[in-house]
Write an enzyme that holds these catalytic residues in place. Structure first.
Site, PDB file in Angstrom:
ATOM      1  N   GLY A  22     -10.210   7.131   3.774  1.00 48.52           N
ATOM      2  CA  GLY A  22      -8.933   7.519   4.350  1.00 48.52           C
ATOM      3  C   GLY A  22      -8.724   8.992   4.117  1.00 48.52           C
ATOM      4  O   GLY A  22      -8.896   9.476   3.003  1.00 48.52           O
ATOM      5  N   SER A  23      -8.400   9.717   5.177  1.00 44.88           N
ATOM      6  CA  SER A  23      -8.252  11.165   5.033  1.00 44.88           C
ATOM      7  C   SER A  23      -6.973  11.538   4.294  1.00 44.88           C
ATOM      8  O   SER A  23      -6.981  12.422   3.449  1.00 44.88           O
ATOM      9  CB  SER A  23      -8.322  11.860   6.387  1.00 44.88           C
ATOM     10  OG  SER A  23      -7.411  11.287   7.280  1.00 44.88           O
ATOM     11  N   THR A  24      -5.877  10.849   4.582  1.00 46.19           N
ATOM     12  CA  THR A  24      -4.636  11.223   3.901  1.00 46.19           C
ATOM     13  C   THR A  24      -3.833  10.010   3.433  1.00 46.19           C
ATOM     14  O   THR A  24      -3.435   9.949   2.289  1.00 46.19           O
ATOM     15  CB  THR A  24      -3.730  12.068   4.817  1.00 46.19           C
ATOM     16  OG1 THR A  24      -3.500  11.337   6.022  1.00 46.19           O
ATOM     17  CG2 THR A  24      -4.347  13.406   5.134  1.00 46.19           C
ATOM     18  N   GLY A  79      -8.684  10.618   0.711  1.00 45.60           N
ATOM     19  CA  GLY A  79      -8.407  12.049   0.800  1.00 45.60           C
ATOM     20  C   GLY A  79      -9.574  12.860   1.336  1.00 45.60           C
ATOM     21  O   GLY A  79      -9.616  14.069   1.166  1.00 45.60           O
ATOM     22  N   TYR A  80     -10.527  12.206   1.992  1.00 48.07           N
ATOM     23  CA  TYR A  80     -11.675  12.898   2.571  1.00 48.07           C
ATOM     24  C   TYR A  80     -11.653  12.716   4.080  1.00 48.07           C
ATOM     25  O   TYR A  80     -11.526  11.600   4.573  1.00 48.07           O
ATOM     26  CB  TYR A  80     -12.996  12.353   2.013  1.00 48.07           C
ATOM     27  CG  TYR A  80     -13.224  12.731   0.581  1.00 48.07           C
ATOM     28  CD1 TYR A  80     -13.923  13.876   0.257  1.00 48.07           C
ATOM     29  CD2 TYR A  80     -12.712  11.952  -0.450  1.00 48.07           C
ATOM     30  CE1 TYR A  80     -14.115  14.241  -1.067  1.00 48.07           C
ATOM     31  CE2 TYR A  80     -12.899  12.310  -1.772  1.00 48.07           C
ATOM     32  CZ  TYR A  80     -13.601  13.448  -2.071  1.00 48.07           C
ATOM     33  OH  TYR A  80     -13.791  13.813  -3.378  1.00 48.07           O
TER      34      TYR A  80
END
Length: 176
Positions: free
Chosen positions: A20-22, A53-54
């Site tokens: 998950g990016s954010t 967070g990536y």
């Protein structure tokens, strides 16, 4: 009938990869759906590899790297992801990852895309995707070569600019 079910059931050890990016809720939702999917099939979870967070374009993801280090040790039989784009930043990276896992005998399931390389149809779809990616790469290579040839015909100089006169001699003198 119960005995027959036990004998024909295939037990798999599964690694889940989620990214998950954010939004942490997005990863939690992915994990809940994937865990339910495994429960219905009575497959065991080896480990959940989670990169929170990536972004998808980042290839240096710690959980992904750990998963790829664990794969040659055959700690899991199958990799389960929510969607294809969560695994790799590009089609090329995705295919390389799946080729690497496939060579180790590890199957792959993308839940949302309904791609399962443990089935004949899933293997076919994966090979078609790979062939299209290879075709795209060859087309790009041909276009680049044609563009370079066209530039040469028009008299454009390719490569580094020439070293101005005297600079090379000055560099040699300074080196001495």
């Amino acid at each position: 009938p119960h005995l027959l079910r036990i004998m024909t059931k295939t037990q798999k050890t599964v690694a889940i990869y989620a990214r998950g990016s954010t939004d942490k809720q997005a990863v939690d939702m992915q994990l809940a759906e994937l865990q339910d999917y495994l429960k219905k099939r009575e497959w065991g979870i080896y480990q959940e590899y989670i990169d929170q967070g990536y972004s998808g374009g980042n290839t240096k993801r710690p959980a992904f790297s750990q998963m790829m280090e664990d794969s040659p040790k055959r700690k899991f039989d199958l990799l389960l992801v929510w969607k294809l784009d969560g695994l790799g930043p590009s089609l090329k990276d995705l295919i390389n990852t799946l080729d690497e896992l496939g060579a180790l005998g590890i199957d792959f399931i993308s839940y949302e895309n309904q791609l399962d390389t443990s089935t004949p149809t899933g293997k076919l779809v994966f090979h078609v995707i790979g062939a299209v990616a290879e075709f795209e790469k060859d087309i790009i290579r041909e276009r680049v070569k044609a563009g370079l040839e066209n530039a040469k015909r028009k008299g454009k100089r390719l490569g580094r600019p020439p070293v101005p006169e005297g600079v090379l001699e000055k560099a040699k003198a300074l080196r001495k």
